[in-house]
Design a protein around this motif. Structure first.
Motif, PDB file in Angstrom:
ATOM      1  N   ARG A 215      -5.222  40.901 -19.763  1.00 16.27           N
ATOM      2  CA  ARG A 215      -5.733  39.575 -19.401  1.00 16.27           C
ATOM      3  C   ARG A 215      -5.833  38.680 -20.634  1.00 16.27           C
ATOM      4  O   ARG A 215      -5.466  37.498 -20.596  1.00 16.27           O
TER       5      ARG A 215
ATOM      6  N   THR B  70      -2.679  43.203 -11.166  1.00 15.19           N
ATOM      7  CA  THR B  70      -3.171  44.368 -10.427  1.00 15.19           C
ATOM      8  C   THR B  70      -2.692  45.660 -11.075  1.00 15.19           C
ATOM      9  O   THR B  70      -1.630  45.688 -11.708  1.00 15.19           O
ATOM     10  N   ALA B  71      -3.471  46.710 -10.903  1.00 16.12           N
ATOM     11  CA  ALA B  71      -3.090  48.024 -11.396  1.00 16.12           C
ATOM     12  C   ALA B  71      -2.112  48.678 -10.427  1.00 16.12           C
ATOM     13  O   ALA B  71      -2.170  48.451  -9.214  1.00 16.12           O
TER      14      ALA B  71
ATOM     15  N   GLY C   6      -2.476  37.171 -10.161  1.00 15.03           N
ATOM     16  CA  GLY C   6      -2.332  38.414  -9.409  1.00 15.03           C
ATOM     17  C   GLY C   6      -2.168  39.662 -10.234  1.00 15.03           C
ATOM     18  O   GLY C   6      -1.376  40.538  -9.884  1.00 15.03           O
TER      19      GLY C   6
ATOM     20  N   LEU D 140       0.439  47.917 -15.019  1.00 17.50           N
ATOM     21  CA  LEU D 140      -0.075  46.776 -14.266  1.00 17.50           C
ATOM     22  C   LEU D 140       1.095  45.927 -13.805  1.00 17.50           C
ATOM     23  O   LEU D 140       2.191  46.000 -14.367  1.00 17.50           O
ATOM     24  N   GLU D 141       0.846  45.109 -12.799  1.00 17.41           N
ATOM     25  CA  GLU D 141       1.846  44.131 -12.371  1.00 17.41           C
ATOM     26  C   GLU D 141       1.191  42.760 -12.311  1.00 17.41           C
ATOM     27  O   GLU D 141       0.014  42.629 -11.956  1.00 17.41           O
ATOM     28  N   VAL D 142       1.977  41.751 -12.688  1.00 19.49           N
ATOM     29  CA  VAL D 142       1.482  40.381 -12.668  1.00 19.49           C
ATOM     30  C   VAL D 142       2.628  39.455 -12.297  1.00 19.49           C
ATOM     31  O   VAL D 142       3.800  39.765 -12.569  1.00 19.49           O
TER      32      VAL D 142
ATOM     33  N   GLU E  60      -6.335  46.853 -18.910  1.00 22.98           N
ATOM     34  CA  GLU E  60      -6.399  45.634 -18.112  1.00 22.98           C
ATOM     35  C   GLU E  60      -7.035  44.473 -18.864  1.00 22.98           C
ATOM     36  O   GLU E  60      -6.535  43.333 -18.802  1.00 22.98           O
TER      37      GLU E  60
END
Length: 287
Positions: A264, A284-285, A282, A197-199, A260
């Motif tokens: 979170r 996202t996978a 933001g 994931l990216e954040v 995910e």
């Protein structure tokens, strides 16, 4: 086959070897070995034939011929025939042969049978995926297997996957005075179930970002801030490179390895631990 005929074939095999014609070299050595398997020099021919198939990534043949090479090599003296057999046997998942090979090389293994899951320290591996090369850190599980403990930026690669690496270091990383070898990846041994994931996070202090990384690590997940990634040319990558363990404050992208929902939850926990200075957005996978 006469010895004079064998001598000519060995000369041809050596010429093929020098030309890096690995398959031809191996086939020529095997022709000779079919008639002269146990001459004093035969151990070298078995070794070279097995090594040629290792270069070709023909692991079944490297394993088959490597067993013959090791059977004719001295034990406990660091003979490379045992190392190459250990690699091939590991890839073939023949754990009894792999254990015997590592012991024959002179390595002390943890007690037990079957798959080797020991603590062999840390090292780096140069992943090779479709021409993209990325150096990641691993926890070594045995002399040739390691678990990836970075979140790779290369597409399709994941935190927690297990790779098989070569035995000859191609570079070094120096961290706080300690030197770690860099090995080339031979293959992906076991995929990781953890998605990437990216954040985007904002950290008021470097310590805030370090706390995020530690939080994910404590839950057996991964977090890789963009500020910790270094781009090196191929020449520098294969040399000795000193690395600093640094994280930077401010807004930046962080790569995560976690389900995910878990990601979170941990991000919310991290942000709530201080009144100000920690935010994220933001998620996202990737891939």
């Amino acid at each position: 086959m006469t010895k004079s005929e064998a001598k000519k074939l060995v000369e041809q095999a050596r010429a093929a070897w020098d030309a890096e014609e690995w398959l031809r070299a191996a086939e020529l050595y095997e022709q000779v070995l079919a008639h002269f398997p146990d001459l004093e020099v035969s151990a070298v021919w078995w070794y070279d034939a097995a090594l040629a198939h290792k270069f070709l990534r023909n692991w079944a043949k490297a394993y088959e011929l490597g067993r013959e090479a090791a059977a004719r090599s001295p034990r406990g003296e660091g003979d490379p025939a045992y190392w190459n057999l250990g690699i091939a046997a590991t890839i073939q998942r023949d754990w009894a042969t792999a254990r015997d090979a590592w012991t024959g090389f002179g390595i002390q293994l943890p007690d037990g049978e079957g798959q080797i899951d020991g603590r062999f320290g840390h090292a780096c591996v140069r992943l090779d995926t479709g021409g993209e090369r990325e150096v990641v850190w691993i926890e070594r599980l045995c002399p040739t297997r390691g678990r990836v403990v970075n979140v790779p930026v290369t597409g399709g690669r994941r935190y927690g996957e297990i790779v098989v690496h070569d035995g000859e270091p191609k570079g070094e990383r120096v961290v706080e005075g300690s030197t770690f070898p860099v090995f080339d990846e031979l293959l992906l041994f076991e995929a990781s179930p953890l998605p990437t994931l990216e954040v985007t996070v904002a950290a008021g202090e470097a310590a805030d970002l370090e706390a995020l990384v530690q939080l994910f690590t404590d839950h057996d997940f991964g977090a890789e801030p963009a500020s910790s990634v270094r781009i090196l040319c191929a020449c520098c990558s294969e040399g000795t490179h000193e690395q600093q363990r640094t994280t930077e404050a401010g807004a930046q992208q962080v790569s995560l390895a976690a389900p995910e929902e878990e990601a979170r939850r941990l991000l919310e926990q991290w942000a709530a631990e201080t009144a100000i200075g920690r935010t994220w957005s933001g998620l996202t996978a990737v891939g």
